[in-house]
Design an enzyme around this catalytic site. Structure first.
Site, mmCIF file in Angstrom:
data_model
loop_
_atom_site.group_PDB
_atom_site.id
_atom_site.type_symbol
_atom_site.label_atom_id
_atom_site.label_comp_id
_atom_site.label_asym_id
_atom_site.label_seq_id
_atom_site.Cartn_x
_atom_site.Cartn_y
_atom_site.Cartn_z
ATOM 1 N N GLU A 110 0.938 -1.288 0.062
ATOM 2 C CA GLU A 110 -0.067 -0.095 -0.030
ATOM 3 C C GLU A 110 0.867 1.205 0.023
ATOM 4 O O GLU A 110 0.459 2.426 0.213
ATOM 5 C CB GLU A 110 -0.843 -0.209 1.143
ATOM 6 C CG GLU A 110 -0.461 0.022 2.540
ATOM 7 C CD GLU A 110 -1.362 -0.064 3.726
ATOM 8 O OE1 GLU A 110 -2.076 0.943 3.786
ATOM 9 O OE2 GLU A 110 -1.534 -0.812 4.351
ATOM 10 N N CYS A 142 -3.578 -3.285 4.385
ATOM 11 C CA CYS A 142 -2.765 -4.361 4.854
ATOM 12 C C CYS A 142 -3.273 -5.666 4.164
ATOM 13 O O CYS A 142 -2.552 -6.658 4.515
ATOM 14 C CB CYS A 142 -2.836 -4.193 6.339
ATOM 15 S SG CYS A 142 -2.012 -2.738 7.003
ATOM 16 N N HIS A 271 -3.054 -10.033 11.889
ATOM 17 C CA HIS A 271 -2.582 -8.694 11.641
ATOM 18 C C HIS A 271 -2.134 -7.994 12.661
ATOM 19 O O HIS A 271 -3.038 -7.676 13.479
ATOM 20 C CB HIS A 271 -3.419 -8.080 10.712
ATOM 21 C CG HIS A 271 -3.114 -6.845 10.485
ATOM 22 N ND1 HIS A 271 -1.775 -6.338 9.814
ATOM 23 C CD2 HIS A 271 -3.401 -5.406 10.672
ATOM 24 C CE1 HIS A 271 -1.742 -5.105 9.729
ATOM 25 N NE2 HIS A 271 -2.912 -4.410 10.075
ATOM 26 N N ASN A 316 4.510 -1.678 12.751
ATOM 27 C CA ASN A 316 3.662 -2.008 11.536
ATOM 28 C C ASN A 316 4.331 -2.141 10.260
ATOM 29 O O ASN A 316 4.923 -1.413 9.883
ATOM 30 C CB ASN A 316 2.460 -1.238 11.636
ATOM 31 C CG ASN A 316 1.201 -1.703 10.747
ATOM 32 O OD1 ASN A 316 1.096 -2.721 10.159
ATOM 33 N ND2 ASN A 316 0.139 -1.023 10.831
ATOM 34 N N SER A 349 -7.482 -2.107 6.368
ATOM 35 C CA SER A 349 -8.235 -0.968 6.473
ATOM 36 C C SER A 349 -8.930 -0.715 5.166
ATOM 37 O O SER A 349 -8.727 -1.013 4.117
ATOM 38 C CB SER A 349 -7.582 0.276 6.884
ATOM 39 O OG SER A 349 -7.200 0.139 8.135
HETATM 40 P P1 HMG Z 1 -3.621 6.417 21.480
HETATM 41 O O1 HMG Z 1 -3.926 7.735 21.611
HETATM 42 O O2 HMG Z 1 -2.265 6.020 22.009
HETATM 43 O O3 HMG Z 1 -4.646 5.346 22.509
HETATM 44 O O4 HMG Z 1 -3.989 5.566 20.232
HETATM 45 P P2 HMG Z 1 -4.913 5.341 23.870
HETATM 46 O O5 HMG Z 1 -4.775 6.655 24.838
HETATM 47 O O6 HMG Z 1 -6.092 4.560 23.949
HETATM 48 O O7 HMG Z 1 -3.883 4.289 24.470
HETATM 49 C C1 HMG Z 1 -3.473 3.113 23.725
HETATM 50 C C2 HMG Z 1 -3.423 2.004 25.231
HETATM 51 O O8 HMG Z 1 -2.324 2.404 25.946
HETATM 52 C C3 HMG Z 1 -4.770 1.774 25.847
HETATM 53 O O9 HMG Z 1 -4.873 0.511 26.222
HETATM 54 C C4 HMG Z 1 -4.194 2.632 27.096
HETATM 55 O O10 HMG Z 1 -4.930 2.172 28.353
HETATM 56 C C5 HMG Z 1 -2.819 2.472 27.473
HETATM 57 P P3 HMG Z 1 -6.230 -0.267 25.937
HETATM 58 O O11 HMG Z 1 -7.351 0.743 26.571
HETATM 59 O O12 HMG Z 1 -6.546 0.042 24.293
HETATM 60 O O13 HMG Z 1 -5.970 -1.702 26.376
HETATM 61 N N1 HMG Z 1 -1.945 3.297 28.157
HETATM 62 C C6 HMG Z 1 -1.268 2.920 29.147
HETATM 63 N N2 HMG Z 1 -0.781 1.567 29.448
HETATM 64 C C7 HMG Z 1 0.278 1.445 30.176
HETATM 65 N N3 HMG Z 1 1.007 2.516 30.773
HETATM 66 C C8 HMG Z 1 0.448 3.750 30.736
HETATM 67 C C9 HMG Z 1 -0.526 3.884 29.575
HETATM 68 N N4 HMG Z 1 -1.158 4.994 29.395
HETATM 69 C C10 HMG Z 1 -2.160 4.592 28.498
HETATM 70 N N5 HMG Z 1 1.104 4.837 31.095
HETATM 71 C C11 HMG Z 1 -4.009 4.071 18.509
HETATM 72 C C12 HMG Z 1 -3.739 4.145 19.944
HETATM 73 C C13 HMG Z 1 -4.148 2.525 18.069
HETATM 74 C C14 HMG Z 1 -5.549 4.703 18.141
HETATM 75 C C15 HMG Z 1 -3.158 4.807 17.660
HETATM 76 O O14 HMG Z 1 -1.957 4.476 17.885
HETATM 77 C C16 HMG Z 1 -3.386 4.632 16.335
HETATM 78 O O15 HMG Z 1 -4.232 5.714 15.721
HETATM 79 N N6 HMG Z 1 -2.611 4.046 15.457
HETATM 80 C C17 HMG Z 1 -2.796 3.641 13.920
HETATM 81 C C18 HMG Z 1 -4.171 2.946 13.634
HETATM 82 C C19 HMG Z 1 -3.895 1.526 13.932
HETATM 83 O O16 HMG Z 1 -2.922 0.925 14.319
HETATM 84 N N7 HMG Z 1 -5.131 0.944 14.200
HETATM 85 C C20 HMG Z 1 -5.205 -0.509 14.162
HETATM 86 C C21 HMG Z 1 -6.441 -1.055 13.695
HETATM 87 S S1 HMG Z 1 -6.707 -0.818 11.944
HETATM 88 C C22 HMG Z 1 -5.272 -1.740 11.457
HETATM 89 O O17 HMG Z 1 -4.904 -2.598 11.794
HETATM 90 C C23 HMG Z 1 -5.107 -1.244 10.050
HETATM 91 C C24 HMG Z 1 -3.683 -0.864 9.687
HETATM 92 O O18 HMG Z 1 -2.639 -1.657 9.861
HETATM 93 C C25 HMG Z 1 -3.547 -0.203 8.025
HETATM 94 C C26 HMG Z 1 -3.941 -1.076 6.829
HETATM 95 O O19 HMG Z 1 -4.776 -1.881 6.940
HETATM 96 O O20 HMG Z 1 -3.472 -0.622 6.181
HETATM 97 C C27 HMG Z 1 -3.321 0.414 10.794
#
Ligand code: HMG
Length: 436
Positions: A110, A142, A271, A316, A349
Site C-alpha cells: 500500500e 494491509c 495482523h 507495523n 483497512s
Molecule cells: P492512543 O491515543 O495511544 O490510544 O492511540 P490510548 O490513549 O487509548 O492508549 C492506547 C493504550 O495504551 C490503551 O490501552 C491505554 O489504556 C494504554 P487499551 O485501553 O487499548 O487496552 N495506556 C497505558 N498503558 C500502560 N501505561 C500507561 C498507559 N497510558 C495509556 N501509562 C491508537 C492508539 C491505536 C488509536 C493509535 O496508535 C493509532 O491511531 N494507530 C494507528 C491506527 C492503528 O494501528 N489501528 C489499528 C487497527 S486498523 C489496522 O490494523 C489497519 C492498519 O494496519 C492499516 C492498513 O490496513 O493498511 C493500521
C-alpha cells in the site's frame, strides 16, 4: 455464479490432485501452501522508550499500552522496492530455490512507488525471474499481501502453475505524521513467501476461509500524501468487527471441525498493527467461543504471544504484518507445532478481512533454522530521536532526488547476499537502483 461452500471445497480438493502437467483425475491429494519465508527490515530503528521520552509520555504507554518496543525506520536509500528485493533474494538463496522455477510474482503493497509500474516489475528485473512469469501488484491496505497469497493458491490449484512456484512479497513503509497517536506504531519491512505444492512450512486450507468486507473510512492515504490518515479508535472497532465477521463465516464453513478438540487451532497469528491489537483480537475471538476473560488472557499468553516478538521489534509493516507474525511464531515454536493446525487473520483497512487455517509441516523448524530467518534483526543501528526526525525531514523530498549519472538499475541480474539501494530518479523520472 455462486458456488456452495462444500462444492468450493471439493474443487480445491480435486485441484490438489494436479501434477506438473496440469489437473489429473487421480485421487492423489497434493497439499499447497507456504513453502518458505524470509523477511527484510530497514537498517535503523528507534527505541520506543526514547520516542516516549521525547513526546512527553510514559514509556509504559507505548511498551505495555501498545505492546511494541522498537520501530524500524527507513533511510533515504531504502524503499518498498529495496526491502522487497532483499526479502525475496534472502528467500530464494535460503530456501535453495532457483528464480527459474518462479511462474508468478505478486507484490502486495500500500506504499507503492509508482501509480503505474508495479514493484513486482522491479523485482522481476533485479532477481532475474523468467520472462514466462506473470508479474503484478495487489492493493487493499494491509490485506494486499493476502490477496496475492490467495491468488497464488488459486493459480496452483487451477493447474496453471505446472509445477512452478509463486513468489509473493509483502512490502511497505508505515508512516504517520510526527507526534500523532499513530507515530509509535510506525515501521517498515518486507516478507517474501514461496507458495507451492508440497509446502515445507505451512499447508493451507484455502477453500475454507471466512471473508468480511465493508466500506469504511478507518484509515486512508490520499494519492498526494506520504503519511497515512487514520481515525485510530474507529479503526480498532473496524478491525474487531471484521474479525468477528470473518471468524463467524470460517466457523460456519468448517462446521464441527472448527471446534474439534482432536485437531484444534493451537495458535493464531493476527495482523499486528501493534501488539495490543492482537491481544484485543484474541479476546474477541475467545468471547465468540464463549470463553471468559481470564481464560482468554491465559490463552493469549500461549496461543498468540510467541507470534508478537518480531513485530514488536519492527512495528507495523502493513501488508507483511500477519506474515511477520507467522515467521515469529514458527521461528520460536515450529518444532513443537509440527503437524498441528494454526489460525491466520488478515485485516486491511477500508476494509477487507479473511480468517483461514493451516497446518505446520514436519520439517519446518529445520528449514527455518537453516535459513537463519531472524538474521535481519541483528546489527541494526539505533537512532536518536533527532536523527530519526532529520531522516523524516530528508524523506520528504526523497522521491525527487536526482540519481548520480553513473547509477543504473541492474536488470535480469541475481545478486545473492547483496542489498538493493535506491539511488534517485533519472531525467525521465524513472527510479534508479543499484546493488551494494
Ligand atoms: P492512543 O491515543 O495511544 O490510544 O492511540 P490510548 O490513549 O487509548 O492508549 C492506547 C493504550 O495504551 C490503551 O490501552 C491505554 O489504556 C494504554 P487499551 O485501553 O487499548 O487496552 N495506556 C497505558 N498503558 C500502560 N501505561 C500507561 C498507559 N497510558 C495509556 N501509562 C491508537 C492508539 C491505536 C488509536 C493509535 O496508535 C493509532 O491511531 N494507530 C494507528 C491506527 C492503528 O494501528 N489501528 C489499528 C487497527 S486498523 C489496522 O490494523 C489497519 C492498519 O494496519 C492499516 C492498513 O490496513 O493498511 C493500521
Amino acid at each position: 455464479m455462486m458456488l456452495a461452500p462444500d462444492l468450493l471445497h471439493q474443487i480445491y480438493m480435486n485441484a490438489k490432485t494436479t501434477s506438473s502437467t496440469g489437473p489429473s483425475p487421480s485421487s492423489r491429494a497434493v497439499p499447497i501452501g507456504i513453502d518458505a519465508i524470509a523477511f527484510a527490515v530497514p537498517r535503523a530503528y528507534v527505541e520506543l522508550s526514547d520516542l516516549a521520552t521525547a513526546r512527553g509520555v510514559p514509556p509504559a504507554k507505548y511498551i505495555e499500552g501498545l505492546g511494541n518496543v522498537q520501530m524500524a525506520v527507513a533511510a533515504p536509500d531504502e524503499d518498498p522496492v529495496t526491502l522487497a528485493t532483499e526479502a525475496a533474494s534472502r528467500l530464494l538463496s535460503g530456501a535453495g530455490r532457483s528464480p527459474d522455477k518462479i511462474g508468478l510474482c505478486i507484490v502486495g503493497t500500500e506504499t507503492a512507488v509508482d501509480h503505474s509500474k508495479p514493484i513486482a516489475s522491479y523485482l522481476h528485473g533485479m532477481l532475474g525471474l523468467p520472462r514466462a512469469c506473470r508479474v503484478f501488484e495487489t492493493k487493499h491496505a494491509c490485506f494486499g499481501g493476502t490477496a496475492g497469497l490467495f491468488n497464488a493458491l488459486d493459480w496452483i490449484a487451477s493447474g496453471s502453475a505446472r509445477g512452478r512456484s509463486a513468489l509473493i512479497v509483502c512490502t511497505d513503509i508505515a508512516r504517520y505524521p510526527l507526534r500523532s497517536p499513530g507515530e509509535p506504531t510506525q515501521g517498515g519491512g518486507a516478507v517474501a513467501m514461496l507458495v507451492s505444492e508440497r509446502p515445507r512450512l505451512v499447508e493451507l486450507d484455502p477453500g475454507r476461509s471466512g471473508c468480511y468486507s465493508q466500506h469504511v473510512h478507518d484509515f486512508w492515504r490520499p494519492l498526494h500524501r506520504k503519511d497515512a490518515l487514520v481515525d485510530g479508535q474507529f479503526s480498532v472497532q473496524c478491525y474487531l468487527e471484521a474479525l468477528s465477521g470473518a471468524y463467524e463465516e470460517w466457523r460456519q464453513l468448517m462446521g464441527p471441525e472448527a471446534a474439534s478438540s482432536d485437531d484444534p487451532l493451537v495458535r493464531t497469528c493476527y495482523h499486528v498493527p501493534y501488539g495490543k491489537m492482537a491481544r484485543k483480537a484474541h479476546q474477541r475471538r475467545c468471547q465468540l467461543d464463549g470463553l471468559d476473560e481470564k481464560t482468554a488472557e491465559e490463552r493469549f499468553a500461549i496461543e498468540v504471544a510467541p507470534s508478537l516478538r518480531l513485530p514488536s521489534q519492527v512495528g507495523n509493516i502493513y501488508t507483511g504484518s500477519l506474515y511477520l507474525s507467522l515467521l515469529s511464531l514458527l521461528s520460536a515454536e515450529a518444532e513443537e507445532l509440527a503437524g498441528k493446525r494454526i489460525g491466520l487473520f488478515s485485516y486491511g483497512s477500508g476494509c477487507a478481512a479473511e480468517f483461514f487455517a493451516g497446518r505446520v509441516g514436519p520439517h519446518a523448524a529445520a528449514l527455518l533454522q537453516a535459513m537463519d530467518v531472524t538474521a535481519p534483526l541483528r546489527n541494526r543501528q539505533r537512532l536518536s530521536i533527532p536523527e530519526y526526525e532529520a531522516l523524516r525531514q530528508r524523506d520528504a523530498d526523497q522521491d525527487q532526488r536526482p540519481a548520480p549519472p553513473s547509477a543504473v538499475t541492474p536488470s535480469d541480474a541475481t545478486a545473492a547476499g547483496q542489498r538493493a539501494l535506491y539511488c534517485g530518479i533519472d531525467p525521465q523520472e524513472r527510479r534508479v537502483y543499484t546493488w551494494q
